[in-house]
Design a protein around this motif. Sequence first.
Motif, PDB file in Angstrom:
ATOM      1  N   LEU A 190      -5.733  -1.402  10.652  1.00 25.65           N
ATOM      2  CA  LEU A 190      -4.421  -1.105   9.680  1.00 25.65           C
ATOM      3  C   LEU A 190      -5.084  -0.367   8.367  1.00 25.65           C
ATOM      4  O   LEU A 190      -4.824   0.887   8.053  1.00 25.65           O
ATOM      5  N   ALA A 191      -6.222  -1.149   7.812  1.00 22.61           N
ATOM      6  CA  ALA A 191      -7.035  -0.151   6.885  1.00 22.61           C
ATOM      7  C   ALA A 191      -7.449   1.120   7.135  1.00 22.61           C
ATOM      8  O   ALA A 191      -7.189   1.950   6.321  1.00 22.61           O
ATOM      9  N   ALA A 239       0.941  -1.199  -0.152  1.00 25.96           N
ATOM     10  CA  ALA A 239      -0.049  -0.125   0.155  1.00 25.96           C
ATOM     11  C   ALA A 239       0.755   1.276  -0.015  1.00 25.96           C
ATOM     12  O   ALA A 239       0.481   2.191  -0.677  1.00 25.96           O
ATOM     13  N   ILE A 240       1.885   1.234   0.749  1.00 30.19           N
ATOM     14  CA  ILE A 240       3.021   2.393   0.799  1.00 30.19           C
ATOM     15  C   ILE A 240       3.488   2.424  -0.559  1.00 30.19           C
ATOM     16  O   ILE A 240       3.738   3.701  -1.183  1.00 30.19           O
ATOM     17  N   ALA A 241       4.012   1.438  -1.211  1.00 25.86           N
ATOM     18  CA  ALA A 241       4.640   1.576  -2.435  1.00 25.86           C
ATOM     19  C   ALA A 241       3.598   2.122  -3.415  1.00 25.86           C
ATOM     20  O   ALA A 241       3.931   2.899  -4.396  1.00 25.86           O
ATOM     21  N   ASP A 242       2.289   1.816  -3.483  1.00 26.07           N
ATOM     22  CA  ASP A 242       1.343   2.191  -4.494  1.00 26.07           C
ATOM     23  C   ASP A 242       1.089   3.635  -4.189  1.00 26.07           C
ATOM     24  O   ASP A 242       1.083   4.595  -5.085  1.00 26.07           O
ATOM     25  N   PHE A 243       0.954   4.222  -2.818  1.00 29.73           N
ATOM     26  CA  PHE A 243       0.778   5.426  -2.698  1.00 29.73           C
ATOM     27  C   PHE A 243       1.852   6.448  -3.028  1.00 29.73           C
ATOM     28  O   PHE A 243       1.658   7.468  -3.540  1.00 29.73           O
ATOM     29  N   ARG A 244       3.297   5.877  -2.973  1.00 34.32           N
ATOM     30  CA  ARG A 244       4.428   6.705  -3.403  1.00 34.32           C
ATOM     31  C   ARG A 244       4.350   6.735  -4.789  1.00 34.32           C
ATOM     32  O   ARG A 244       4.891   7.727  -5.507  1.00 34.32           O
ATOM     33  N   ASP A 271      -4.199  -0.298  -2.257  1.00 35.20           N
ATOM     34  CA  ASP A 271      -5.390  -1.385  -2.046  1.00 35.20           C
ATOM     35  C   ASP A 271      -4.986  -1.699  -0.400  1.00 35.20           C
ATOM     36  O   ASP A 271      -4.096  -2.395  -0.131  1.00 35.20           O
ATOM     37  N   THR A 272      -6.077  -1.643   0.455  1.00 35.74           N
ATOM     38  CA  THR A 272      -6.199  -1.812   1.776  1.00 35.74           C
ATOM     39  C   THR A 272      -7.098  -2.933   2.148  1.00 35.74           C
ATOM     40  O   THR A 272      -7.488  -3.118   3.401  1.00 35.74           O
TER      41      THR A 272
END
Length: 357
Positions: A248-249, A229-234, A240-241
């Motif tokens: 966490l989601a 999820a962090i990689a996607d945001f960056r 996708d959570t």
Amino acid sequence: MRWRTRMTAVLVASAAVAGLAAPAASAVEHDAALVPAADREVRFTADGTTAYGTLHVPAHHAGQRLAAALLLPGSGSTDRDGNQPPELMPGTLALAAGTLGGDGVMTLRFDKYFTGRTGSGAYQGDPGRIDLAAFTRQAAAAYATLRAQPEADPHALLVVGHSEGGMQALLLARTVRPAPAGLALLAPQDEHFLDVLDFQLDAQLDQGAAAGQFTAAVAQANKAGVAAAIADFRAGRPADTSTLLPPLAALLNALFGPDNARFVRSDDAVYPPDVARGLHRGTRVTVTCGAADANVPCTTTPPLLAALTQAHTTGPGLRTLDGVDHFLHPAGTSVNDRMLAPAALAALHEFARPWKR
């Protein structure tokens, strides 16, 4: 706070004609020049928003100039005292102000955006517009306000930052004039924001598995899901959570959502060691890490320390605080116990020693 070097010496002048001693200055007359310690409310404006803070001026002699420290809080809705009411009330910054005041250092601490009396200000109704730079500009306005106080010594301006405030202290030191003579980075954020978050969530998942809240396989799957999820945001992709544990989601959805995404991206773009390399040569720097700090472990500090060495800053340098947690408390005490560990007190006293009155 007591003034530590209160002088009571009596000056005697000879009377040349009569050969008699002149009357000694009375203790009452001398004490009249001592200004007692006091707190006063201050306000300043940054980007159209009025911020409010507390200026603590220790006892001093009238006309005396004092070293002056700006105190910067940690992440989230942390107010001037280092609290997030009503649940999180460690009082870290208020306690630091009292400690420094005992050494004759005046301090200014303030309610940053979305906290205390300052509130959301210009970002009312649209918090998603704010970024890290806005907080740095607000801190710079606070620094200018501190510098302008009649008791402040412009050659002895300091910045003390806790947690994310430690990273802000580095950013501020590169932009304000005069540059701070010293920085105290207390359990500072020393990595990219999302790397810190990833580490913290991994540790919490390990703890949950160890406590039997879920299996090790669930913990491992959620670690991988957080990293993805962090990689996607960056990368600017939707994160996708959906496969993560609900807490966490919820956390990641909030951080990556419209109210926080801009700030998170701007914070994550900063690598504190890169900022540290731009500090002025000779800046006195203290860095603390608590051996019991689960938020910013001592293992992450070497790149920051190396950068400070490259910048030719001076000591004290790193102070590892045994048995101290992230809020500078003795490990194992309640987060809301308003006390600083002896090792944390010693580090603050050591930092302030050149400016002690």
